[in-house]
Design a protein around this motif. Structure first.
Motif, PDB file in Angstrom:
ATOM      1  N   GLY A  30       0.824  -1.210   0.000  1.00 18.32           N
ATOM      2  CA  GLY A  30       0.000   0.000   0.000  1.00 18.32           C
ATOM      3  C   GLY A  30       0.852   1.252   0.000  1.00 18.32           C
ATOM      4  O   GLY A  30       1.993   1.235  -0.460  1.00 18.32           O
ATOM      5  N   ILE A  31       0.293   2.352   0.538  1.00 16.79           N
ATOM      6  CA  ILE A  31       1.041   3.607   0.610  1.00 16.79           C
ATOM      7  C   ILE A  31       1.257   3.969   2.069  1.00 16.79           C
ATOM      8  O   ILE A  31       0.535   3.516   2.953  1.00 16.79           O
ATOM      9  N   SER A  32       2.237   4.805   2.303  1.00 15.62           N
ATOM     10  CA  SER A  32       2.537   5.227   3.671  1.00 15.62           C
ATOM     11  C   SER A  32       1.456   6.172   4.188  1.00 15.62           C
ATOM     12  O   SER A  32       0.711   6.775   3.403  1.00 15.62           O
ATOM     13  N   LEU A  33       1.388   6.300   5.488  1.00  9.29           N
ATOM     14  CA  LEU A  33       0.436   7.230   6.093  1.00  9.29           C
ATOM     15  C   LEU A  33       0.722   8.649   5.631  1.00  9.29           C
ATOM     16  O   LEU A  33      -0.200   9.414   5.323  1.00  9.29           O
ATOM     17  N   ALA A  34       2.000   9.014   5.521  1.00 12.34           N
ATOM     18  CA  ALA A  34       2.363  10.358   5.078  1.00 12.34           C
ATOM     19  C   ALA A  34       1.849  10.621   3.659  1.00 12.34           C
ATOM     20  O   ALA A  34       1.326  11.699   3.362  1.00 12.34           O
ATOM     21  N   GLU A  35       1.986   9.624   2.770  1.00 16.13           N
ATOM     22  CA  GLU A  35       1.500   9.789   1.395  1.00 16.13           C
ATOM     23  C   GLU A  35      -0.021   9.874   1.363  1.00 16.13           C
ATOM     24  O   GLU A  35      -0.600  10.680   0.642  1.00 16.13           O
ATOM     25  N   HIS A  36      -0.678   9.036   2.151  1.00 13.46           N
ATOM     26  CA  HIS A  36      -2.141   9.093   2.221  1.00 13.46           C
ATOM     27  C   HIS A  36      -2.589  10.466   2.710  1.00 13.46           C
ATOM     28  O   HIS A  36      -3.517  11.063   2.164  1.00 13.46           O
ATOM     29  N   ASP A  37      -1.937  10.971   3.743  1.00 13.61           N
ATOM     30  CA  ASP A  37      -2.274  12.285   4.291  1.00 13.61           C
ATOM     31  C   ASP A  37      -2.121  13.359   3.220  1.00 13.61           C
ATOM     32  O   ASP A  37      -3.004  14.215   3.051  1.00 13.61           O
ATOM     33  N   ARG A  38      -1.028  13.305   2.458  1.00 14.80           N
ATOM     34  CA  ARG A  38      -0.790  14.289   1.404  1.00 14.80           C
ATOM     35  C   ARG A  38      -1.898  14.219   0.351  1.00 14.80           C
ATOM     36  O   ARG A  38      -2.470  15.235  -0.039  1.00 14.80           O
ATOM     37  N   GLN A  39      -2.232  12.998  -0.097  1.00 11.83           N
ATOM     38  CA  GLN A  39      -3.268  12.831  -1.111  1.00 11.83           C
ATOM     39  C   GLN A  39      -4.639  13.280  -0.599  1.00 11.83           C
ATOM     40  O   GLN A  39      -5.392  13.936  -1.312  1.00 11.83           O
ATOM     41  N   PHE A  40      -4.957  12.918   0.626  1.00 10.83           N
ATOM     42  CA  PHE A  40      -6.243  13.275   1.216  1.00 10.83           C
ATOM     43  C   PHE A  40      -6.383  14.786   1.313  1.00 10.83           C
ATOM     44  O   PHE A  40      -7.419  15.355   0.954  1.00 10.83           O
ATOM     45  N   ARG A  41      -5.330  15.454   1.793  1.00 14.27           N
ATOM     46  CA  ARG A  41      -5.375  16.904   1.926  1.00 14.27           C
ATOM     47  C   ARG A  41      -5.513  17.587   0.572  1.00 14.27           C
ATOM     48  O   ARG A  41      -6.278  18.546   0.417  1.00 14.27           O
ATOM     49  N   ALA A  42      -4.800  17.084  -0.427  1.00 11.52           N
ATOM     50  CA  ALA A  42      -4.891  17.658  -1.768  1.00 11.52           C
ATOM     51  C   ALA A  42      -6.302  17.466  -2.342  1.00 11.52           C
ATOM     52  O   ALA A  42      -6.882  18.392  -2.919  1.00 11.52           O
ATOM     53  N   GLY A  67      -8.754  19.850  -0.532  1.00  6.92           N
ATOM     54  CA  GLY A  67      -8.405  21.262  -0.456  1.00  6.92           C
ATOM     55  C   GLY A  67      -7.942  21.717   0.915  1.00  6.92           C
ATOM     56  O   GLY A  67      -8.151  22.868   1.295  1.00  6.92           O
ATOM     57  N   LEU A  68      -7.325  20.812   1.664  1.00  9.24           N
ATOM     58  CA  LEU A  68      -6.831  21.150   2.990  1.00  9.24           C
ATOM     59  C   LEU A  68      -5.371  21.562   2.926  1.00  9.24           C
ATOM     60  O   LEU A  68      -4.620  21.101   2.055  1.00  9.24           O
ATOM     61  N   PRO A  69      -4.920  22.417   3.839  1.00  6.17           N
ATOM     62  CA  PRO A  69      -3.514  22.832   3.810  1.00  6.17           C
ATOM     63  C   PRO A  69      -2.604  21.658   4.178  1.00  6.17           C
ATOM     64  O   PRO A  69      -3.026  20.716   4.862  1.00  6.17           O
ATOM     65  N   PRO A  70      -1.355  21.705   3.738  1.00  5.05           N
ATOM     66  CA  PRO A  70      -0.406  20.646   4.117  1.00  5.05           C
ATOM     67  C   PRO A  70      -0.259  20.564   5.623  1.00  5.05           C
ATOM     68  O   PRO A  70      -0.444  21.565   6.335  1.00  5.05           O
ATOM     69  N   SER A  71       0.044  19.372   6.118  1.00  3.04           N
ATOM     70  CA  SER A  71       0.206  19.213   7.572  1.00  3.04           C
ATOM     71  C   SER A  71       1.506  19.907   7.994  1.00  3.04           C
ATOM     72  O   SER A  71       2.447  20.039   7.219  1.00  3.04           O
ATOM     73  N   ALA A  72       1.517  20.350   9.232  1.00  9.75           N
ATOM     74  CA  ALA A  72       2.672  21.076   9.751  1.00  9.75           C
ATOM     75  C   ALA A  72       3.805  20.150  10.096  1.00  9.75           C
ATOM     76  O   ALA A  72       3.702  19.038  10.372  1.00  9.75           O
TER      77      ALA A  72
END
Length: 88
Positions: A68-80, A83-88
């Motif tokens: 699968g994909i990493s949590l960080a990659e999922h977070d990036r895709q989900f936010r994009a 329309g959410l800002p990138p995580s800090a």
């Protein structure tokens, strides 16, 4: 049990569910939101079968080495996507 008594039981259960939501101070929910909660908590047989099939497929993919994909990659895709800002 026949379909008429199934429907009667389901309506009775739904009525109790709505009462429980109101008693839990969830009266700020719209009728549509209450129906959505009901549907989330009471999936149809078809929805349950589809969920089971999806989990079985994912487990088979994992057994075949798909990580699968990493949590960080999922977070990036989900936010994009939302329309959410990138995580800090």
């Amino acid at each position: 049990m026949n379909s008429t008594s199934n429907l009667t039981n389901e309506l009775r259960d739904f009525h109790s569910f709505v009462g429980a939501q109101l008693a839990a101070n969830r009266d700020q929910l719209t009728p549509e939101e209450i129906v959505e909660l009901w549907r989330d908590q009471h999936p149809t047989d078809g929805e349950t079968a589809a969920t089971v099939a999806a989990v079985q497929s994912a487990l088979a993919d994992m057994a075949a080495g798909d990580t699968g994909i990493s949590l960080a990659e999922h977070d990036r895709q989900f936010r994009a996507k939302h329309g959410l800002p990138p995580s800090a």
